[in-house]
Each structure stands twice: as C-alpha cells, then as structure tokens.
Design a protein around this motif. Structure first.
Motif, mmCIF file in Angstrom:
data_model
loop_
_atom_site.group_PDB
_atom_site.id
_atom_site.type_symbol
_atom_site.label_atom_id
_atom_site.label_comp_id
_atom_site.label_asym_id
_atom_site.label_seq_id
_atom_site.Cartn_x
_atom_site.Cartn_y
_atom_site.Cartn_z
ATOM 1 N N VAL A 1 0.816 -1.267 -0.008
ATOM 2 C CA VAL A 1 -0.020 -0.064 0.159
ATOM 3 C C VAL A 1 0.726 1.203 -0.003
ATOM 4 C CG1 VAL A 1 -1.801 1.312 1.394
ATOM 5 C CG2 VAL A 1 -1.812 -1.055 0.934
ATOM 6 N N PHE A 2 1.886 1.242 0.884
ATOM 7 C CA PHE A 2 2.886 2.414 0.861
ATOM 8 C C PHE A 2 3.566 2.786 -0.255
ATOM 9 C CE2 PHE A 2 6.807 4.311 2.502
ATOM 10 C CZ PHE A 2 6.255 5.515 3.015
ATOM 11 N N ILE A 3 4.221 1.712 -0.887
ATOM 12 C CA ILE A 3 4.894 2.026 -1.903
ATOM 13 C C ILE A 3 4.280 2.429 -3.254
ATOM 14 C CG2 ILE A 3 4.672 -0.259 -3.093
ATOM 15 C CD1 ILE A 3 8.049 1.700 -2.846
ATOM 16 N N SER A 4 2.929 2.150 -3.221
ATOM 17 C CA SER A 4 1.911 2.385 -4.214
ATOM 18 C C SER A 4 1.405 3.963 -4.176
ATOM 19 C CB SER A 4 0.819 1.496 -4.397
ATOM 20 O OG SER A 4 0.079 1.305 -3.431
ATOM 21 N N GLY A 5 1.689 4.458 -2.986
ATOM 22 C CA GLY A 5 1.329 5.736 -2.794
ATOM 23 C C GLY A 5 0.021 6.054 -2.304
ATOM 24 N N HIS A 6 -0.590 4.853 -1.880
ATOM 25 C CA HIS A 6 -2.046 4.853 -1.038
ATOM 26 C C HIS A 6 -1.666 5.011 0.487
ATOM 27 C CE1 HIS A 6 -3.916 4.208 -4.735
ATOM 28 N NE2 HIS A 6 -3.167 2.732 -4.842
ATOM 29 N N LYS A 7 -2.980 5.516 1.088
ATOM 30 C CA LYS A 7 -2.831 5.725 2.630
ATOM 31 C C LYS A 7 -3.316 4.405 3.224
ATOM 32 C CE LYS A 7 -4.459 10.350 2.351
ATOM 33 N NZ LYS A 7 -5.260 11.518 2.583
ATOM 34 N N ALA A 8 -2.728 4.125 4.300
ATOM 35 C CA ALA A 8 -2.939 2.777 4.887
ATOM 36 C C ALA A 8 -3.474 2.968 6.282
ATOM 37 C CB ALA A 8 -1.525 1.811 5.163
ATOM 38 N N LEU B 1 7.488 0.645 13.937
ATOM 39 C CA LEU B 1 7.989 0.942 12.545
ATOM 40 C C LEU B 1 7.334 2.030 12.053
ATOM 41 C CD1 LEU B 1 8.850 -2.676 11.393
ATOM 42 C CD2 LEU B 1 10.468 -0.976 12.607
ATOM 43 N N ALA B 2 6.050 2.067 12.199
ATOM 44 C CA ALA B 2 5.300 3.350 11.638
ATOM 45 C C ALA B 2 5.867 4.688 12.422
ATOM 46 C CB ALA B 2 3.890 3.244 11.887
ATOM 47 N N GLU B 3 5.811 4.660 13.755
ATOM 48 C CA GLU B 3 6.313 5.531 14.392
ATOM 49 C C GLU B 3 7.642 6.245 13.936
ATOM 50 O OE1 GLU B 3 5.747 4.516 18.512
ATOM 51 O OE2 GLU B 3 3.634 4.671 18.470
ATOM 52 N N LYS B 4 8.423 5.421 13.771
ATOM 53 C CA LYS B 4 9.881 5.388 13.505
ATOM 54 C C LYS B 4 9.972 6.265 11.801
ATOM 55 C CE LYS B 4 12.895 5.206 15.530
ATOM 56 N NZ LYS B 4 13.604 6.063 16.578
ATOM 57 N N ILE C 1 4.118 10.932 7.022
ATOM 58 C CA ILE C 1 3.706 9.560 7.457
ATOM 59 C C ILE C 1 2.508 9.460 8.198
ATOM 60 C CG2 ILE C 1 4.509 7.686 8.703
ATOM 61 C CD1 ILE C 1 5.839 7.833 5.870
ATOM 62 N N ASN C 2 2.397 10.408 9.106
ATOM 63 C CA ASN C 2 1.244 10.773 9.995
ATOM 64 C C ASN C 2 -0.138 10.702 9.127
ATOM 65 O OD1 ASN C 2 2.571 10.685 12.512
ATOM 66 N ND2 ASN C 2 3.181 12.888 11.989
ATOM 67 N N GLU C 3 0.001 11.244 7.994
ATOM 68 C CA GLU C 3 -1.378 10.978 7.055
ATOM 69 C C GLU C 3 -1.243 9.866 6.261
ATOM 70 O OE1 GLU C 3 -3.521 13.434 6.958
ATOM 71 O OE2 GLU C 3 -2.321 14.475 8.699
ATOM 72 N N LEU C 4 -0.235 9.218 5.875
ATOM 73 C CA LEU C 4 -0.245 8.088 4.997
ATOM 74 C C LEU C 4 -0.581 6.733 5.919
ATOM 75 C CD1 LEU C 4 2.453 9.093 2.681
ATOM 76 C CD2 LEU C 4 0.281 9.123 2.188
ATOM 77 N N ILE C 5 -0.149 6.837 7.057
ATOM 78 C CA ILE C 5 -0.234 5.623 7.878
ATOM 79 C C ILE C 5 -0.830 5.895 9.298
ATOM 80 C CG2 ILE C 5 0.936 3.745 8.838
ATOM 81 C CD1 ILE C 5 3.423 4.333 7.265
ATOM 82 N N GLN C 6 -2.152 5.214 9.334
ATOM 83 C CA GLN C 6 -2.704 5.409 10.463
ATOM 84 C C GLN C 6 -3.434 4.051 11.098
ATOM 85 O OE1 GLN C 6 -5.940 8.291 9.490
ATOM 86 N NE2 GLN C 6 -4.492 9.887 9.450
ATOM 87 N N PHE C 7 -3.618 3.969 12.350
ATOM 88 C CA PHE C 7 -4.201 2.936 13.107
ATOM 89 C C PHE C 7 -5.670 3.074 13.513
ATOM 90 C CE2 PHE C 7 0.241 2.556 12.966
ATOM 91 C CZ PHE C 7 0.668 1.222 12.655
#
Length: 223
Positions: free
Chosen positions: A97-104, A119-122, A130-136
């Motif tokens: 998901v990340f390499i393709s430019g989408h939000k996870a 790892l996401a926090e790092k 990254i805070n916009e691209l990776i969320q939990f």
C-alpha cells in the motif's frame, strides 16, 4: 510524497531494523513479552528476511518500475486487517500500500501490535507526512479497498463488511510437502525448518507430508 521519497524511507527502515538501536531492541523485547510465541530467534529471522528481501533500494526500485502508473495514481485509502501468527506477518501488505502511494488504515492483531506500530512511528519521526499516510484504527470504515487476513470463520465477517469494495481476503492456509524417498540429509533438514520455523504457525509451514508406500521414516525423524 514522491515515489523516490518513499523508497528512501523504506531503505532507511531496513537499515534501522538491522541495527542495534536501543528503541528497536526494546520494541522487540516488548513484542516477545506480549506474545510468547515471538521468541528472539524467530523475530530476528523475520526481520532479516524483510530487510534483505524487501527493503533494499535496488529491489524496491525494480519492483516499482513494473508498475509505471504508480507515481501518478490518485491516492486511495486501503484498510488492512493484519494477522498475528508470526512476527510482522502483515508487513508486506503495508509495504504494498505504501509503495503504491496509497494511505494505509491498519487494524493490527492483538498478537502482533508492537512491532508494526513502532516502525510506523519511526517512519513518522523521519518524515511527518507519514502521519497522514499510515494510521491505526480498531474500526476500518470509509476505506476505498480492503486487505484482510484471518481464519475461515473471520473471513465470513470480512466478506460481509468488505465484500462490496475491492478486496483481498485471506483464509486459513497450510502447506504440504511431497516426498519421493530420494531426499538428501540436507533436504530433510530444510524440510524440518519448513515444519518447525515459527513453531509451525505460519501459513507456509508444512503441516502435511505425503510419502510413498513403504517409506522409511528413520532418516526424516533423525533430521
């Protein structure tokens, strides 16, 4: 964030997870305390494979060139339901998901909640985008597509909730080994790894062995 920026971050992440950084060592220790199946040997095995087979610059760049439309695609939000049977088993879904430019938008397993969050926090520490691209989240609502991994039972719920969206839904899987009787000692030892690595909890672990009639099990048992 440009594709090359994402690749550079992933390469840096690969270097980080192979390092002796105190924060990372503490995260690995915490993961082992929360899930007794995550012994250091198996956590390190998973990490080494991720770093060497996924997070190398040449590998990532070659992978991306196979999909020339990636940099220009409209960004979507992809919900990811991760499994927790082996350490970082959901990492490749996140990576795709990340390499393709989408939000996870990620729902972690309670059995593997520490490592992927760390790892996401790092990554966010190195680049605030990254805070916009990776969320939990515990609830994966409003996503454009879904990737969900679980049991045969949970897959029915995934089908119900995610079936009307583009999706990849994975169910129980196991692997089979077919023995001819001509295997070398070294091959049988590798089969033992396929059976016992990660305590046999991975979908690629061999759980059934098919042998010829009259097969001599002694060399296999020795291995």
């Amino acid at each position: 964030m440009k594709l090359q920026d994402r690749i550079d971050l992933l390469v840096r992440l690969g270097e980080y997870i192979l390092s002796g950084n105190d924060e990372w060592l503490q995260a690995k220790e915490k993961a082992g305390l929360e899930n007794g199946w995550f012994i250091p040997e198996f956590v390190d095995k998973a990490i080494r494979n991720i770093a060497s087979l996924f997070l190398q610059k040449d590998i990532l760049e070659k992978w991306a060139t196979d999909y020339p439309l990636l940099p220009g695609r409209l960004s979507k939000t992809v919900g990811i339901v991760m499994a927790g049977n082996i350490p970082l088993v959901g990492f490749h879904d996140f990576l795709s998901v990340f390499i393709s430019g989408h939000k996870a938008l990620i729902k972690t397993s309670s059995k593997d909640n520490v490592l992927v969050r760390h790892l996401a926090e790092k990554l966010a520490e190195w680049n605030s985008e990254i805070n916009e691209l990776i969320q939990f989240s515990e609830m994966l609502k409003g996503c454009d597509a879904y990737i969900a991994t679980g049991s045969n039972n949970s897959s029915r719920y995934f089908e119900h909730y995610f079936g009307k969206y583009p999706n990849i839904i994975r169910r129980n899987r196991t692997s089979v080994s077919i023995i001819s009787g001509n295997e070398t000692k070294e091959e049988l030892e590798l089969l033992a790894d396929d059976v016992f690595l990660y305590f046999g909890l991975g979908c690629r672990n061999v759980t059934k062995i098919l042998v010829p009639a009259g097969y001599d099990f002694i060399p296999m048992l020795a291995a």
